[in-house]
Enzyme design. Structure first.
Site, PDB file in Angstrom:
ATOM      1  N   SER A   1       0.844  -1.190   0.000  1.00  0.00           N
ATOM      2  CA  SER A   1       0.000   0.000   0.000  1.00  0.00           C
ATOM      3  C   SER A   1       0.881   1.242   0.000  1.00  0.00           C
ATOM      4  O   SER A   1       2.036   1.198   0.426  1.00  0.00           O
ATOM      5  CB  SER A   1      -0.869   0.010   1.264  1.00  0.00           C
ATOM      6  OG  SER A   1      -1.501   1.252   1.462  1.00  0.00           O
TER       7      SER A   1
ATOM      8  N   TYR B   1       0.271  -0.263  10.779  1.00  0.00           N
ATOM      9  CA  TYR B   1      -0.068  -0.662   9.417  1.00  0.00           C
ATOM     10  C   TYR B   1       1.075  -0.347   8.462  1.00  0.00           C
ATOM     11  O   TYR B   1       1.478  -1.198   7.653  1.00  0.00           O
ATOM     12  CB  TYR B   1      -1.333   0.078   8.985  1.00  0.00           C
ATOM     13  CG  TYR B   1      -1.766  -0.199   7.563  1.00  0.00           C
ATOM     14  CD1 TYR B   1      -2.224  -1.457   7.191  1.00  0.00           C
ATOM     15  CD2 TYR B   1      -1.740   0.810   6.600  1.00  0.00           C
ATOM     16  CE1 TYR B   1      -2.636  -1.714   5.890  1.00  0.00           C
ATOM     17  CE2 TYR B   1      -2.159   0.565   5.300  1.00  0.00           C
ATOM     18  CZ  TYR B   1      -2.604  -0.698   4.944  1.00  0.00           C
ATOM     19  OH  TYR B   1      -3.012  -0.948   3.651  1.00  0.00           O
TER      20      TYR B   1
END
Length: 337
Positions: free
Chosen positions: A160, A186
């Site tokens: 990501s 994350y």
């Protein structure tokens, strides 16, 4: 040979879909394993592989839930596996290896995002890192005999732009000595996904296995965003005030077919023959940023003004080697490379 982190003018864009990138590609006789393949982008990637003739296997922790979610995809095979359970990973991999099937495409798409509080797995590892990276590291290692026995096999790690939230903090992977922050947890795991692809590609080339990582886009409605406060999603323009997902590829907000296009491109495109170890965006090799990002935010990511570059720390070869060694230590698993 190292592939430059430089765009190759693929001809695809943020508006390209899975139908565009799979056009003309025949996957009859090919086998794909897609983690997270029963929901969101993983399901769309699995559907696309099936449409091109591939045999598709989806490992899932909750088999019944996966079966219901995949009801509209006849032919997909569902197997039990939990990325947080080492024995479960080993059992799934053994069943697959015992089948004698080739493994042309391993797409590591399952993941979690922005858990509100610091959470550890049964081994004491931070849950983003354990799920998004360590589980896939062990799975890929256990499936390595099938990958290296299959000419031209590819491993795709779904990362990501969230890697810009944090490098891998090797001295404190589990937030024991620093404040836990959801996006840092994350981000660290998404950087690990990219570094894993860098090192796996370097080590796997001799066996004709190439690895890629990617950013699919901001995809409203996958369920990945369930821990993100609604107000933050509205502020970033991901949903409107009525909760309706916004699709605007110019701001990196994509539909499922747009988001999974880069999964499919990395796994199947002949444009990537002889290449590997690179981070991809919009079905294209991303450029390298000039410097590490500062104060990255979800709002910036969806602003329409963010560039598509990958942070230098995420493709650093020394960091990739260190992550590999740490991952072997933490999982107790080594690749037969």
């Amino acid at each position: 040979m190292t592939t430059p982190q430089t765009p190759i003018n693929s001809g695809f864009t943020a508006w390209s879909t899975t139908s565009h990138v799979i056009k003309g590609i025949d996957l009859v006789g090919k086998v794909a394993i897609v983690t997270g393949g029963y929901s969101g982008l993983g399901r769309e990637a699995a559907r696309t592989f099936l449409s091109a003739g591939a045999r598709v296997i989806v490992p899932a922790r909750d088999v019944e839930r996966a079966r219901k979610a995949l009801d509209g995809l006849p032919g997909v095979e569902i197997e039990e596996m939990d990325l947080l359970d080492s024995a479960s990973i080993d059992a799934f991999a053994k069943r697959f290896l015992d089948s004698g099937l080739p493994l042309d495409m391993l797409v590591n798409s399952a993941g979690i995002m922005a858990l509100p509080g610091r959470t550890l797995d049964a081994r004491g590892y931070e849950l983003h890192f354990a799920t998004n990276h360590l589980g896939h590291f062990q799975l890929t290692a256990r499936l390595w005999p099938a990958l290296k026995a299959t000419p031209g096999a590819r491993v795709v790690s779904v990362s990501s732009m969230g890697h810009r939230f944090s490098p891998v903090i090797f001295d404190d992977l589990n937030f024991e000595n620093r404040p836990y922050e959801p996006w840092s947890g994350y981000g660290q795991s998404k950087t690990a996904n990219i570094l894993f692809a860098v090192e796996l590609d370097a080590r796997g080339q001799a066996d004709d296995v190439r690895a890629f990582s990617l950013h699919p886009g901001g995809i409203p409605g996958t369920g990945l965003e369930k821990h993100v406060p609604r107000a933050d999603l509205i502020a970033a323009g991901v949903i409107d005030e009525n909760g309706v997902p916004q699709i605007d590829p110019a701001r990196d907000l994509k539909s499922f077919p747009m988001g999974a296009a880069t999964h499919v491109w990395c796994a199947t495109s002949p444009q990537l023959a002889g290449k590997g170890g690179v981070f991809c965006v919009d079905s294209e090799i991303a450029p390298l940023m000039d410097a590490a990002p500062e104060n990255f935010s979800m709002a910036e990511s969806q602003s329409g003004h963010r560039d598509n570059g990958v942070a230098p720390y995420a493709v650093d070869r020394e960091a990739a080697k260190r992550l590999w060694e740490v991952s072997e230590q933490l999982t107790g698993v080594q690749f037969a490379i």
